[in-house]
Design an enzyme around this catalytic site. Sequence first.
Site, mmCIF file in Angstrom:
data_model
loop_
_atom_site.group_PDB
_atom_site.id
_atom_site.type_symbol
_atom_site.label_atom_id
_atom_site.label_comp_id
_atom_site.label_asym_id
_atom_site.label_seq_id
_atom_site.Cartn_x
_atom_site.Cartn_y
_atom_site.Cartn_z
ATOM 1 C CG ASN A 62 -0.115 0.140 2.499
ATOM 2 O OD1 ASN A 62 1.030 -0.300 2.597
ATOM 3 N ND2 ASN A 62 -0.690 0.824 3.451
ATOM 4 C CB CYS A 90 2.519 4.452 4.292
ATOM 5 S SG CYS A 90 1.540 5.919 3.963
ATOM 6 C CD GLU A 150 1.057 1.141 6.136
ATOM 7 O OE1 GLU A 150 1.979 1.600 5.427
ATOM 8 O OE2 GLU A 150 -0.030 1.729 6.287
HETATM 9 P P1 ADP Z 1 -4.546 7.107 9.453
HETATM 10 O O1 ADP Z 1 -3.751 7.652 10.595
HETATM 11 O O2 ADP Z 1 -5.350 8.182 8.761
HETATM 12 O O3 ADP Z 1 -5.425 5.949 9.814
HETATM 13 P P2 ADP Z 1 -2.001 6.201 8.316
HETATM 14 O O4 ADP Z 1 -1.169 7.423 8.325
HETATM 15 O O5 ADP Z 1 -1.752 5.176 9.372
HETATM 16 O O6 ADP Z 1 -3.559 6.591 8.316
HETATM 17 O O7 ADP Z 1 -1.855 5.510 6.910
HETATM 18 C C1 ADP Z 1 -2.274 4.176 6.731
HETATM 19 C C2 ADP Z 1 -2.610 3.923 5.302
HETATM 20 O O8 ADP Z 1 -3.777 4.648 4.940
HETATM 21 C C3 ADP Z 1 -1.584 4.364 4.286
HETATM 22 O O9 ADP Z 1 -0.537 3.470 4.106
HETATM 23 C C4 ADP Z 1 -2.442 4.438 3.056
HETATM 24 O O10 ADP Z 1 -2.682 3.158 2.518
HETATM 25 C C5 ADP Z 1 -3.718 5.017 3.589
HETATM 26 N N1 ADP Z 1 -3.727 6.482 3.489
HETATM 27 C C6 ADP Z 1 -3.140 7.377 4.305
HETATM 28 N N2 ADP Z 1 -3.331 8.641 3.881
HETATM 29 C C7 ADP Z 1 -4.077 8.547 2.765
HETATM 30 C C8 ADP Z 1 -4.615 9.475 1.839
HETATM 31 N N3 ADP Z 1 -4.427 10.782 1.954
HETATM 32 N N4 ADP Z 1 -5.304 8.981 0.806
HETATM 33 C C9 ADP Z 1 -5.511 7.668 0.655
HETATM 34 N N5 ADP Z 1 -5.027 6.760 1.482
HETATM 35 C C10 ADP Z 1 -4.320 7.168 2.519
#
Ligand code: ADP
Length: 638
Positions: free
Chosen positions: A340, A342, A344
């Site tokens: 995905n 980021c 992970e």
């Molecule tokens: P959150 O804190 O909002 O739950 P994270 O920063 O832990 O999200 O990111 C987890 C995953 O969510 C990312 O690896 C990505 O797959 C998705 N993600 C994060 N930001 C976005 C975004 N702006 N648009 C689409 N997907 C996102």
Amino acid sequence: RQAKKVIGVQDDLKLTVNAIKVLEARYLLKDENGNVIETPRQMFERTARYLALVDIFYEDDIYDKEGKQKERKIDVEEKPEFLSIWEFNMLKRAFTYFSKEGYMKVDFSYVLDSLKSKWDKIERVKNKFAEVMLHRKYVPNSPTLMNANTKLGQLSACFVLPVPDSIEGIFNAVKYAAMIHKSGGGTGFSFSRLRPKGDIVASTMGVASGPLSFMRVFDVATDVIKQGGKRRGANMGVLSVHHPDILEFITSKDSENKVLSNFNISVAVTDEFMDALLRDDYYPLRNPRNGEEVKRIKARQVWDLIITQAWKTGDPGVIFIDEVNRKHPVKHLGEIESTNPCGEQPLLPYESCNLGSINLSLFVENGKIKWDDLRDTVHTAVHFMDNVIDANNYPLPQVAEMTRRSRKIGLGVMGWAEMLIKLGIPYDSEEAVELAEKVMKFINEESHRASMKLAEKRGVFPAWEGSEWWKKGMKIRNATTTTIAPTGTISIIAGTSSSIEPLFAIAFIRRVLDGQELLEVNPLFEEIMKREGLYSEELMHKVAETGSVQHIDDVPENIKRLFRTAHDIDPVWHVRMQAAFQKYVDNAVSKTVNLRHDASISDVEDTYILAWKLKCKGITIYRDGSKNVQVIYKGTKT
Ligand code: ADP
């Protein structure tokens, strides 16, 4: 225009100002005029209730994990008053799937009746889910909070889509990505199957334009969608180190972040490549169209380019793809090519995964870890996340199918740095690395235990036979249970440090959504300094100049030692911490090794090599100031 009513602020959850701001802007439900119509407490309760409803399907008189009764019809049923239209639709959707797969003994009207008669059971599950969220011990990924009990109903953060080597296939993927972005998810792609630039196109006798040109199409499409203002849209682009266009790929991003700005890029590095690198040898580039070797180049040449470019711009990261596939529990379903956005969550094409994180900072009391409480929270989280798979409104039928086959979930952590501070353990110490292994091993094992307990009642995941679990004779509900996400937003909601990262700055300026700038002091630092009688506003402003307390005379040595920031900490400790967590994580770990602006190219190389040696599944660095657009600015003076 009507002024916006801010009801979230008078909430009784004692959230931070930042948490309220983020929730108000993007999470709390609004009416057509944009007025917020729920409090943060109501948001968590809405989410808890929506997911608790799923439990009705696993009641003994309804569910049949052996799948003996097939072909049940859904009666056309009126929505009972106690359910919202979106709850009703969700239940119908899940029921349709369960009965098609033969897991239902009853028809839909029976399910609705049972809901009423067994409401106290559902209520208990709801309260259990709500309890962990209301205390921010556990927070699900953003789409779950944003979309539970809404028309959209899409609850997952992570998706991977295949990009086949045909115009039709490529543009289908663009369309699918658009649909996923619209629903709040992020997408990862491997472009490794696309024939290289200049290769033949038989149907038109033309010349192929290559992966890079198509990536631009995905990038523009992402820009246009913008996810209804909630999320910007995020992509991961992966290319195999053996692809003939690899050099162009490595240098495709710029430090202005103007090109491919909606992409993180990563090179999928193989063992074959790493071996060649260590022998200072040549390795093959192959045309994916026919598998033929196109030429051999020096591994060192490609590696140097990766490192230099990462030093310059932060991209590309590296995915150790063979390590990823070695550890993959459902190899019989296919090979993993991408993660995905980021990094992970490695996933098969069309797979998705919902994430959620435990706030470790809350599990310390009087200098001790509250293991029992942690265990309970893990079990609740796994139950919750397994329900997400059933409740989810998948953006594509292929994704629904793949996701339900392996039922992957990704439970992770946040607030790790704060947990360490509360325990009095410096982040960059052997003790911290050892504790990281201990804590994550505990969470991993408990999550497996929780998933196995679910399997007793709900059955194993449908693709269990042939999986690594099956080989070990272990019956489990979810092919994977753990993932360390960046927790970019949910850590703000929880009011703790993000993921497993060290504190970024002890005091800093945060640019908030509306362009305002706020001075923030780490609450633990504030508390300790106040306790010592050393706190002053003036001093905090001084700290905010660089973000670090290491050069400030008014801060005692023992406090300095505990409050080292990401940039104060040697990169080796960043990688060792990542590796410590990776050891006990089914999926992968999102970690940014934050380097100081003056870090050298060889610091970057050392970091990447160490990550490989310590069996990380991937690695990403970010050198301070190497991109012109940064989310967090460390200091007022730089
Ligand atoms: P959150 O804190 O909002 O739950 P994270 O920063 O832990 O999200 O990111 C987890 C995953 O969510 C990312 O690896 C990505 O797959 C998705 N993600 C994060 N930001 C976005 C975004 N702006 N648009 C689409 N997907 C996102």
